[in-house]
Each structure stands twice: as C-alpha cells, then as structure tokens.
Design a protein around this motif. Sequence first.
Motif, PDB file in Angstrom:
ATOM      1  N   ASP A 149       9.428   4.154   1.277  1.00 42.34           N
ATOM      2  CA  ASP A 149       8.640   3.091   0.651  1.00 42.34           C
ATOM      3  C   ASP A 149       9.179   2.663  -0.708  1.00 42.34           C
ATOM      4  O   ASP A 149       9.101   1.493  -1.060  1.00 42.34           O
TER       5      ASP A 149
ATOM      6  N   MET B  17       0.844  -1.177   0.000  1.00 39.60           N
ATOM      7  CA  MET B  17       0.000   0.000   0.000  1.00 39.60           C
ATOM      8  C   MET B  17       0.895   1.248   0.000  1.00 39.60           C
ATOM      9  O   MET B  17       1.836   1.339   0.766  1.00 39.60           O
TER      10      MET B  17
ATOM     11  N   LYS C  41      -1.759   5.112   3.068  1.00 40.78           N
ATOM     12  CA  LYS C  41      -1.695   4.803   4.506  1.00 40.78           C
ATOM     13  C   LYS C  41      -1.854   6.065   5.349  1.00 40.78           C
ATOM     14  O   LYS C  41      -2.491   6.039   6.382  1.00 40.78           O
TER      15      LYS C  41
ATOM     16  N   HIS D 102       2.377   4.945   0.597  1.00 42.48           N
ATOM     17  CA  HIS D 102       2.440   5.755   1.815  1.00 42.48           C
ATOM     18  C   HIS D 102       1.398   6.867   1.823  1.00 42.48           C
ATOM     19  O   HIS D 102       0.924   7.257   2.887  1.00 42.48           O
TER      20      HIS D 102
END
Length: 91
Positions: A63, A1, A6, A3
């Motif tokens: 990420d 997922m 999130k 960033h």
Amino acid sequence: MAHTVKGKKQLLTRVRKIRGQANALETALEEEKDCVAILQQIAAIRGAVNGLMAEVMDGHIRDHLGDAELSAEQRQVEIEQISTLLRSYLK
C-alpha cells in the motif's frame, strides 16, 4: 484506506489468537507444566506473532511503497522506516 483498516477483522482475530496463546502459556507456567509443553507454547506464540508481522508488513509495503503517486523522496522515507523496523524486529 489503510491496509490495517481494510483487514481489521482478520488482524484482530490474529491478535486474539495470540492473546489466547499467551494466556495458555501463563496457565502452563502457573500449573508448573512440563518444560517441553511450555517451549511448544512459546514457539506457537512466536509463530503467530511472526505471521501477524508478515501480514501487516506485506500490506504496508504494497500500500505504501507500491503507491505510484509517491515521490522519490517519500519512497526513500518509507524505505528507511521499513528498514529500521526490520532491524529492530530481527534483533
């Protein structure tokens, strides 16, 4: 997922704060407020935008560049993209 997915709620909160600051700046200009008050509002907006940029960039670097599965070529592409973006942002 990703960033940004999130941390979507936190990022949207920051964007809404920036929008509020921009609206306050517009009102200050319309009401012909003192130059210092206008400059302070501009500085606050700049700080908020810089904070947002730093947060998103940090997440992106962690990420994307921190991904252990990235090939050397993919990592180089990511580095070039971030480098180009930074140069553009810092102009």
